[in-house]
Each structure stands twice: as structure tokens, then as C-alpha cells.
Design a protein around this motif. Structure first.
Motif, PDB file in Angstrom:
ATOM      1  N   SER A   1      61.471  42.302  45.888  1.00 20.53           N
ATOM      2  CA  SER A   1      61.238  41.926  44.495  1.00 20.53           C
ATOM      3  C   SER A   1      60.583  40.562  44.450  1.00 20.53           C
ATOM      4  O   SER A   1      61.240  39.541  44.676  1.00 20.53           O
TER       5      SER A   1
ATOM      6  N   GLU B   1      57.019  47.002  42.418  1.00 16.12           N
ATOM      7  CA  GLU B   1      56.767  48.343  41.914  1.00 16.12           C
ATOM      8  C   GLU B   1      56.190  49.259  42.995  1.00 16.12           C
ATOM      9  O   GLU B   1      56.544  50.409  43.094  1.00 16.12           O
TER      10      GLU B   1
ATOM     11  N   ARG C   1      71.118  47.861  36.892  1.00 15.83           N
ATOM     12  CA  ARG C   1      70.304  47.384  35.761  1.00 15.83           C
ATOM     13  C   ARG C   1      70.181  48.456  34.679  1.00 15.83           C
ATOM     14  O   ARG C   1      70.306  48.177  33.488  1.00 15.83           O
TER      15      ARG C   1
ATOM     16  N   LEU D   1      60.136  53.453  37.828  1.00 17.27           N
ATOM     17  CA  LEU D   1      60.925  52.699  36.845  1.00 17.27           C
ATOM     18  C   LEU D   1      60.692  53.265  35.445  1.00 17.27           C
ATOM     19  O   LEU D   1      61.641  53.506  34.690  1.00 17.27           O
TER      20      LEU D   1
ATOM     21  N   TYR E   1      63.410  55.218  33.193  1.00 14.17           N
ATOM     22  CA  TYR E   1      63.691  54.656  31.864  1.00 14.17           C
ATOM     23  C   TYR E   1      63.507  55.719  30.778  1.00 14.17           C
ATOM     24  O   TYR E   1      64.350  55.883  29.901  1.00 14.17           O
TER      25      TYR E   1
ATOM     26  N   ASN F   1      65.747  42.914  28.421  1.00 13.04           N
ATOM     27  CA  ASN F   1      65.405  41.575  28.866  1.00 13.04           C
ATOM     28  C   ASN F   1      66.648  40.770  29.256  1.00 13.04           C
ATOM     29  O   ASN F   1      66.707  40.196  30.352  1.00 13.04           O
TER      30      ASN F   1
ATOM     31  N   SER G   1      69.685  43.685  31.228  1.00 12.13           N
ATOM     32  CA  SER G   1      69.246  44.313  32.484  1.00 12.13           C
ATOM     33  C   SER G   1      68.432  43.366  33.349  1.00 12.13           C
ATOM     34  O   SER G   1      68.235  43.635  34.537  1.00 12.13           O
TER      35      SER G   1
ATOM     36  N   TYR H   1      65.221  42.586  33.103  1.00 12.78           N
ATOM     37  CA  TYR H   1      63.813  42.929  33.331  1.00 12.78           C
ATOM     38  C   TYR H   1      62.911  41.928  32.630  1.00 12.78           C
ATOM     39  O   TYR H   1      63.213  41.477  31.523  1.00 12.78           O
ATOM     40  N   LYS H   2      61.819  41.613  33.282  1.00 13.31           N
ATOM     41  CA  LYS H   2      60.842  40.703  32.669  1.00 13.31           C
ATOM     42  C   LYS H   2      59.971  41.479  31.691  1.00 13.31           C
ATOM     43  O   LYS H   2      59.931  42.721  31.737  1.00 13.31           O
TER      44      LYS H   2
ATOM     45  N   GLU I   1      57.669  43.981  33.243  1.00 18.38           N
ATOM     46  CA  GLU I   1      58.323  45.224  33.682  1.00 18.38           C
ATOM     47  C   GLU I   1      58.669  46.111  32.493  1.00 18.38           C
ATOM     48  O   GLU I   1      58.507  47.335  32.551  1.00 18.38           O
ATOM     49  N   ILE I   2      59.120  45.464  31.411  1.00 21.97           N
ATOM     50  CA  ILE I   2      59.448  46.246  30.204  1.00 21.97           C
ATOM     51  C   ILE I   2      58.188  46.915  29.655  1.00 21.97           C
ATOM     52  O   ILE I   2      58.215  48.080  29.237  1.00 21.97           O
TER      53      ILE I   2
END
Lengths: 165, 205
Positions: free
Chosen positions: B6, B14, B42, B84, B88, B145, B148, B150-151, B154-155
Motif C-alpha cells: 500500500s 490497486e 475496512r 475494490l 464495494y 473516508n 474505513s 479510504y482516501k 480510492e473512494i
């Protein structure tokens, strides 16, 4: 008066800013207080994973075995089909029949047909009297006997005889 | 074995997730364990906050679906560009289905109530309740954000949107949450924090 308004606006903005910061802190604290979630698959998932892996492996091995058997069977079948023919035909021919070049023949397009007139002697021959007498003695004339008076007494006419073999 | 690296702001994360997912589809069980270790906590947090405590069943169903992917014909040929985003979307669909099922049988008012616990103040309870009152899309961005981790990039990838759109959604959600908190605090007579000086040192009055 204007200074007082500006001060109140600044206070309100700071208050909002501080509220935002408070909200942020609260949400972050709540996020940290969340229960710890599993990082390792549970038994149910592991079992399902193992089943899919095993079934895949099984299918693959079965497919491979099936393909192998089919291939072997095809090879054996092919050998059975090919070997007798290959051992028979070319060798025998070469051993028994020496190659002889035959002279070329030409076929006549209009073969001659000889016409012969049919003999004119084929006519019914009358029976001799001795033969007739012998036939009459050896075989009595056939009669119908069905218990009916109306039946014909004889199926033959007078003077008729079956043909002599 | 492939490890997840990461690296914030780079595409390495990713790419490795994708490689892991594809090796899982090709029959690598260790890749599944890696995926689970990386994604389950997450996504569980997202699910926990959105479905309000029913996350375990939904996460179980999600992973079962992921495993079932491998049983499909030509599973190794499935081209999932972003695992991801795929996970999701699947989880969101499961959550929506869950909402449809439960809302029919259970009144929403009884569904979830926040009461002060673990030393939370009234205002903190108000904030957490305010989060539940946000529209689903707004709440989702904040949860992804903050809870979880996530930036926004990523969202954006998960939701198939631009980073700017996600950032705008998040700031709008914060404003809405603040307004809800202010309104509820005024209604209930709860005091709000104010700054006492220009350095924004906060205290509650």
C-alpha cells in the motif's frame, strides 16, 4: 458598529470551525471505538474455499484422465484398424503378382451379331397310344368327393391327360 | 507469495489487489487469505456503520459470493479491473437488499438509537445521530473516508466518480452534518463548542 459586526462574524466562523473540529474528533474517536474486525477467514469460508479448490482439482484430474483414456483408446483403435491392412495389401500383392504389362486391347464399337433363324420344328407332338395307356393305368382319374351329389364326377374331360414328364 | 504494497498516492496498491484477485480466481487459496486480511476489516467497518451492526452476515455473504466466482466457468478469464470497486458494489447491493428486507418488517425509528455510552457526551451522541440522519450518499462518503480509512482517490475509484466529485460530496456532507447538529442542539438545549481566541482553542460552554 461595523467593528462589532465583523467581530461577531469572526466569532461565528470560529465557532463553526471549532464545531467542525469537534465533529471530526468525535467521528474519528467513534471509528477507533469500532469492534475489531476479523482479518482471517472463518471456518465456514475456509471450508467453502477448500471445497471449490477440491472440486476444481477433481474436475481437472477427471478431465485429464478422461482425455488420456480417450487418447489411448483412439490410438489402440487406430492401430487395430491400420495394422492388418498395412501388413496385408502391399506385401502380398508384390509377392504373388509380379507386375506384368498387359497388351493394350481395343474394343470394337460395333460387335457383329450373327442372326440364326429359329428352328421351325417346335410344335406339339401327339402322344403315342402306348404312353397314353401306361399313364391311364398308373394313375386313376382324380375325382372330387365332398359328399355332394352336385359335384362334378371327374375334373377331367374325356380323353384329357396330364402332361407326361 | 504476492504481498500487498500500500503506497499512498501511487497505483501499486490497486495493481497488487488486482493481481491477488486474479491469482485467487486461478485457484490460489493463499491469495484469498491476503485479500481477506487486506479488505475485510475496512469493508466491515463500512458495512457496520451503514447497516448498523448487521455487518457480519453481509460480509459473510460477500465473501461467499467472491468464492462462488471461482466456480463459474472460465473464472480465470473474468476481467475485473478493480477488485475494490467490485467488492464495494457487491457489498452495497447486499446492504440495499438488506435495507429493503428489514425496513418492511421493522420501523426505522426502532432500528437504531444512539444512547450515551463509553463516556460520550450529549453533543457527541448528537453528532453520531446526525451522521445517521444524513442522506445515504453523503453518509457513505464520510464512512468510507473516516471509518474505513479510504482516501478520496480510492473512494472515487470504488464509486466510479472523479476525485473532485467525491471531495465535493464529502465537504457537502460535513456541512449538512454540522447543520443537523446545530439544529438538534438548539432544539434540545445542548451547548456547542466555541473558540475562545483567534487560535481556535476550543472549549464547551
Amino acid at each position: 458598529m461595523i467593528d462589532q459586526e465583523q467581530d461577531s462574524r469572526i466569532d461565528a466562523r470560529e465557532a463553526l470551525g471549532s464545531l467542525d473540529a469537534y465533529i471530526n474528533r468525535t467521528l474519528l474517536r467513534d471509528a477507533e471505538a469500532l469492534p475489531t474486525f476479523k482479518a482471517v477467514p472463518n471456518g465456514n469460508l475456509t471450508a467453502k474455499l477448500a471445497i471449490t479448490t477440491a472440486s476444481h482439482g477433481l474436475l481437472r484430474s477427471l478431465g485429464a484422465k478422461l482425455a488420456m483414456y480417450v487418447g489411448v483408446a483412439a490410438m489402440i483403435g487406430g492401430l487395430i484398424y491400420i495394422l492388418p491392412r498395412s501388413s496385408e495389401s502391399p506385401l502380398k500383392k508384390s509377392a504373388t503378382q509380379p507386375h506384368v504389362s498387359l497388351p493394350q486391347t481395343t474394343e470394337s464399337t460395333s460387335p457383329k451379331v450373327v442372326e440364326t433363324p429359329a428352328p421351325q420344328t417346335a410344335q406339339p407332338q401327339p402322344l403315342k397310344s402306348e404312353k397314353v395307356a401306361r399313364v391311364a393305368r398308373s394313375k386313376p382319374a382324380m375325382t372330387l368327393d365332398e359328399g355332394d351329389d352336385n359335384n362334378a364326377k371327374a375334373i377331367t374331360q374325356q380323353g384329357y391327360h396330364p402332361p407326361i414328364k | 507469495m504476492m504481498r500487498i504494497k500500500s503506497v499512498p498516492g501511487s497505483g501499486i496498491h490497486e495493481v497488487d489487489l488486482r493481481a491477488l484477485f486474479h491469482s485467487f480466481l486461478r485457484g490460489d487459496d493463499a491469495a484469498f487469505s491476503e485479500l481477506y486480511r487486506e479488505l475485510n476489516p475496512r469493508l466491515s467497518a463500512y458495512c457496520y456503520k451503514l447497516v448498523l451492526g448487521h455487518s457480519e452476515d453481509l460480509m459473510q455473504e460477500l465473501w461467499e459470493r467472491v468464492i462462488a466466482l471461482r466456480s463459474k466457468r472460465h473464472a480465470s478469464d473474468l476481467d475485473i479491473q478493480s477488485p475494490l470497486a467490485f467488492l464495494y458494489r457487491t457489498l452495497k447491493n447486499l446492504a440495499v437488499d438488506h435495507f429493503r428486507r428489514t425496513v418492511d418488517s421493522q420501523p426505522l425509528s426502532e432500528y437504531h438509537t444512539i444512547s450515551p455510552s463509553n463516556g460520550e457526551t450529549d453533543l457527541e451522541c448528537l453528532i453520531l445521530e446526525g451522521l445517521e440522519k444524513l442522506p445515504f450518499e453523503d453518509r457513505e462518503v464520510l464512512v468510507l473516508n473516516i471509518y474505513s480509512g479510504y482516501k478520496f482517490g480510492e473512494i472515487a475509484e470504488m464509486q466510479g466518480k472523479s476525485v473532485d466529485a467525491v471531495w465535493a460530496r464529502a465537504s457537502r456532507a460535513r456541512v449538512r452534518l454540522r447543520n443537523i447538529v446545530i439544529a438538534d442542539a438548539a432544539r434540545l438545549g445542548i451547548s456547542l463548542p466555541i473558540a475562545t481566541n483567534a487560535n481556535s482553542q476550543k472549549e464547551t460552554v
